[in-house]
Design an enzyme around this catalytic site. Structure first.
Site, mmCIF file in Angstrom:
data_model
loop_
_atom_site.group_PDB
_atom_site.id
_atom_site.type_symbol
_atom_site.label_atom_id
_atom_site.label_comp_id
_atom_site.label_asym_id
_atom_site.label_seq_id
_atom_site.Cartn_x
_atom_site.Cartn_y
_atom_site.Cartn_z
ATOM 1 N N THR A 61 0.854 -1.195 0.000
ATOM 2 C CA THR A 61 0.000 0.000 0.000
ATOM 3 C C THR A 61 0.889 1.244 0.000
ATOM 4 O O THR A 61 1.699 1.428 0.904
ATOM 5 C CB THR A 61 -0.899 0.008 1.249
ATOM 6 O OG1 THR A 61 -1.646 -1.195 1.239
ATOM 7 C CG2 THR A 61 -1.839 1.203 1.254
ATOM 8 N N LYS A 82 -7.285 1.305 -3.034
ATOM 9 C CA LYS A 82 -6.831 0.619 -1.828
ATOM 10 C C LYS A 82 -7.090 1.465 -0.562
ATOM 11 O O LYS A 82 -7.705 1.013 0.401
ATOM 12 C CB LYS A 82 -5.338 0.304 -1.965
ATOM 13 C CG LYS A 82 -4.672 -0.153 -0.718
ATOM 14 C CD LYS A 82 -5.162 -1.518 -0.300
ATOM 15 C CE LYS A 82 -4.674 -1.853 1.069
ATOM 16 N NZ LYS A 82 -4.655 -3.256 1.347
ATOM 17 N N PHE A 105 -18.806 -5.664 8.335
ATOM 18 C CA PHE A 105 -18.037 -4.577 8.968
ATOM 19 C C PHE A 105 -18.922 -3.571 9.699
ATOM 20 O O PHE A 105 -18.692 -2.372 9.660
ATOM 21 C CB PHE A 105 -17.094 -3.902 7.956
ATOM 22 C CG PHE A 105 -15.827 -4.694 7.799
ATOM 23 C CD1 PHE A 105 -15.822 -5.877 7.087
ATOM 24 C CD2 PHE A 105 -14.654 -4.291 8.422
ATOM 25 C CE1 PHE A 105 -14.676 -6.652 6.982
ATOM 26 C CE2 PHE A 105 -13.494 -5.055 8.327
ATOM 27 C CZ PHE A 105 -13.506 -6.242 7.597
ATOM 28 N N CYS A 144 -3.111 -1.979 9.118
ATOM 29 C CA CYS A 144 -3.630 -1.350 7.889
ATOM 30 C C CYS A 144 -4.586 -0.193 8.142
ATOM 31 O O CYS A 144 -4.305 0.945 7.737
ATOM 32 C CB CYS A 144 -4.308 -2.398 7.037
ATOM 33 S SG CYS A 144 -3.228 -3.802 6.709
HETATM 34 C C1 UGA Z 1 -7.640 -4.996 6.241
HETATM 35 C C2 UGA Z 1 -8.629 -5.131 5.079
HETATM 36 O O1 UGA Z 1 -9.819 -5.805 5.528
HETATM 37 C C3 UGA Z 1 -8.003 -5.919 3.925
HETATM 38 O O2 UGA Z 1 -8.894 -5.943 2.822
HETATM 39 C C4 UGA Z 1 -6.693 -5.220 3.512
HETATM 40 O O3 UGA Z 1 -6.031 -5.938 2.496
HETATM 41 C C5 UGA Z 1 -5.780 -5.125 4.715
HETATM 42 O O4 UGA Z 1 -6.448 -4.393 5.756
HETATM 43 C C6 UGA Z 1 -4.533 -4.389 4.282
HETATM 44 O O5 UGA Z 1 -4.608 -3.198 3.978
HETATM 45 O O6 UGA Z 1 -3.495 -5.038 4.122
HETATM 46 P P1 UGA Z 1 -6.822 -6.620 8.235
HETATM 47 O O7 UGA Z 1 -6.130 -5.420 8.795
HETATM 48 O O8 UGA Z 1 -6.071 -7.901 8.127
HETATM 49 O O9 UGA Z 1 -7.370 -6.311 6.735
HETATM 50 O O10 UGA Z 1 -8.062 -6.923 9.150
HETATM 51 P P2 UGA Z 1 -9.658 -6.791 9.108
HETATM 52 O O11 UGA Z 1 -10.241 -8.140 9.128
HETATM 53 O O12 UGA Z 1 -10.111 -5.872 8.059
HETATM 54 O O13 UGA Z 1 -9.925 -6.140 10.546
HETATM 55 C C7 UGA Z 1 -9.366 -4.885 10.920
HETATM 56 C C8 UGA Z 1 -9.859 -4.474 12.288
HETATM 57 O O14 UGA Z 1 -11.249 -4.117 12.237
HETATM 58 C C9 UGA Z 1 -9.752 -5.554 13.362
HETATM 59 O O15 UGA Z 1 -9.281 -4.978 14.557
HETATM 60 C C10 UGA Z 1 -11.178 -6.058 13.524
HETATM 61 O O16 UGA Z 1 -11.439 -6.607 14.790
HETATM 62 C C11 UGA Z 1 -11.939 -4.762 13.295
HETATM 63 N N1 UGA Z 1 -13.357 -4.970 12.904
HETATM 64 C C12 UGA Z 1 -13.677 -5.626 11.762
HETATM 65 C C13 UGA Z 1 -14.353 -4.455 13.714
HETATM 66 O O17 UGA Z 1 -14.073 -3.830 14.753
HETATM 67 N N2 UGA Z 1 -15.669 -4.611 13.334
HETATM 68 C C14 UGA Z 1 -16.012 -5.250 12.198
HETATM 69 O O18 UGA Z 1 -17.229 -5.350 11.908
HETATM 70 C C15 UGA Z 1 -14.999 -5.778 11.396
#
Ligand code: UGA
Length: 430
Positions: free
Chosen positions: A121, A205, A250, A261
């Site tokens: 990114t 992105k 989400f 990220c």
């Molecule tokens: C995120 C994006 O979802 C990916 O598509 C992207 O490729 C990645 O960043 C990146 O830029 O490399 P990631 O950081 O692995 O992925 O994790 P997520 O599953 O998106 O969760 C991020 C945070 O949001 C976590 O702390 C999770 O607990 C939180 N979250 C997620 C919530 O608090 N509520 C939700 O409904 C969903």
């Protein structure tokens, strides 16, 4: 195809292993010799479901190799991916030094037409800068393509195999043909591939991550409203999510989003807008709301344990989300710091993330299992929704705890059921 991945972090290693699994000849390159030696010995530096098997299988069958030599890994390749880290500088800007170092090394060693794919990114306009660096140092023909990565930690292999979409930034027909060939296994099963300008691809992105962070902050910002009125945020999310225009994903209230990220990418947008003298208030609010929300859980504990000094507080879950050992920007770290400031004793359990947390808090108590963590505790706080906490024996937990207080920052339990077992219960936004 002959491919090289520069950088063996999440993105480079997962994509490299998965490309080799599709029958390509892949070299994963890293300047970290220890990491490469470990990978050669089958040791995977990250916890990612399914990855180890794919790495071992393809390494054994000779399609996946590891190298520390740019010379060996760049010459003769059709596609070279740049997947190095872009850590956040104190200003919020992405640090691009590893990207530019990789560009210099590519320029030094390419010897045939190569498509260089920027996958990490990076700020909008970086692909153009990489092109300038390589162009100034070689007369060999090449194209720079932007192909941002959307892998989620903990589901990265699945995300590679079944992406919602593949975004490609290039206006070169020659590069387009190479990329179409590379992603043929995906297009064959109808995964959408979108071609666009490089700058547009780079922005897709950031905009995607910022939108997801916005949805989470939106829901978390409503949690005090729910707590004051008796509404339940989980039901609110369900009711909203069934609106086809909103969708269900989400929208889960949480202890706050973390990871490497969302926080970094929202701050990078703020930095870009502010340094261009453009109003960044909207994105600043998303970031501030999240930081504020991450600090709000101490008061949820205080509802049941007003004086925290010398009290034992158990933390269930340290990683920023389940199925990863990553604790970067995890709300658990913020809470542990606050608890220690209050003089509380912290006992923590996580199925995967204890080693990484020890690097930040070497002196708190770490438990072998969730039950040991709650032994004689005054409260337990669920910070990460690992499955083990969903299927826990709550009667056993009750017997072990000194005071029966559950603070459920992931809303994984049914409040009525927990209360009927004799616990005090507080969720987030319910
Ligand atoms: C995120 C994006 O979802 C990916 O598509 C992207 O490729 C990645 O960043 C990146 O830029 O490399 P990631 O950081 O692995 O992925 O994790 P997520 O599953 O998106 O969760 C991020 C945070 O949001 C976590 O702390 C999770 O607990 C939180 N979250 C997620 C919530 O608090 N509520 C939700 O409904 C969903």
């Amino acid at each position: 195809m002959k491919i090289t991945m520069i950088g063996t972090g999440y993105v480079g290693l997962v994509s490299g292993a998965c490309f080799s699994d599709l029958g390509n000849d892949v070299t994963c390159l890293d300047i970290d010799e220890e990491k490469i030696n470990n990978l050669r010995a089958g040791k995977i530096p990250i916890y990612e479901p399914g990855l180890k098997e794919i790495v071992q299988r393809n390494a054994n069958e000779g399609r996946l190799t590891f190298s520390t030599s740019y010379e060996d890994a760049i010459a003769g390749r059709e596609v070279v991916f740049i997947c190095v880290g872009t850590p956040q500088l104190p200003s919020g800007k992405a640090d691009l030094k590893y990207i530019f170092q990789a560009a210099e090394s590519i320029a030094k060693h390419i010897n045939n037409f190569t498509v260089v794919v920027q996958k990490s990114t990076v700020p909008v306009g970086t692909a153009k800068r990489i092109e300038g660096i390589i162009r100034s140092k070689t007369s060999v023909d090449f194209e720079i393509v932007s192909n941002p990565e959307f892998l989620k930690e903990g589901a990265a292999v699945k995300d590679f195999q079944n992406p919602d979409r593949i975004i490609i930034g290039t206006e070169s027909e020659r590069a387009k043909k190479v990329i179409e060939n590379l992603y043929r296994p995906h297009s064959r099963v109808n995964r959408p591939i979108l071609f666009m300008k490089r700058e547009t691809a780079e922005l897709v992105k950031y905009a995607s991550n910022a939108m997801l962070a916005t949805r989470i902050s939106f829901m978390n910002a409503l949690t005090p409203f729910c707590e004051k009125t008796g509404a339940d945020i989980k039901e609110v999310a369900k009711g909203m999510g069934l609106d086809g225009r909103i969708g269900p994903r989400f929208l889960q209230a949480s202890p706050g989003y973390g990871g490497s990220c969302f926080p970094k990418d929202v701050r990078a947008i703020i930095d870009f807008l502010e340094s261009s003298q453009v109003n960044a208030q909207f994105f600043r609010a998303i970031d501030q709301l999240n930081e504020f929300h991450k600090k709000s859980h101490l008061n949820r504990i205080r509802k049941f344990v007003p004086e925290l000094k010398d009290k034992k507080i158990a933390i269930w879950g340290l990683s920023f989300k389940p199925r990863t050992d990553d604790v970067r920007e995890s709300a658990s770290l913020t809470l542990i710091e606050q608890l220690l400031e209050q003089g509380a004793n912290v006992s923590a359990y996580d199925p995967e993330a204890i080693e990484n947390t020890k690097k930040v808090f070497p002196n708190i108590e770490y438990s072998q299992n969730p039950y040991e963590a709650v032994n004689a505790a005054n409260a337990v706080v669920v910070m990460t929704e690992w499955d083990v906490f969903r299927s826990i024996d709550l009667n056993k937990v009750k017997e072990l705890m000194l005071e029966k207080n559950i603070i459920d920052c992931r809303n994984i339990y049914d409040p009525a059921e927990i209360k009927s077992l004799g616990f005090n219960y507080a969720g987030v936004g319910r």
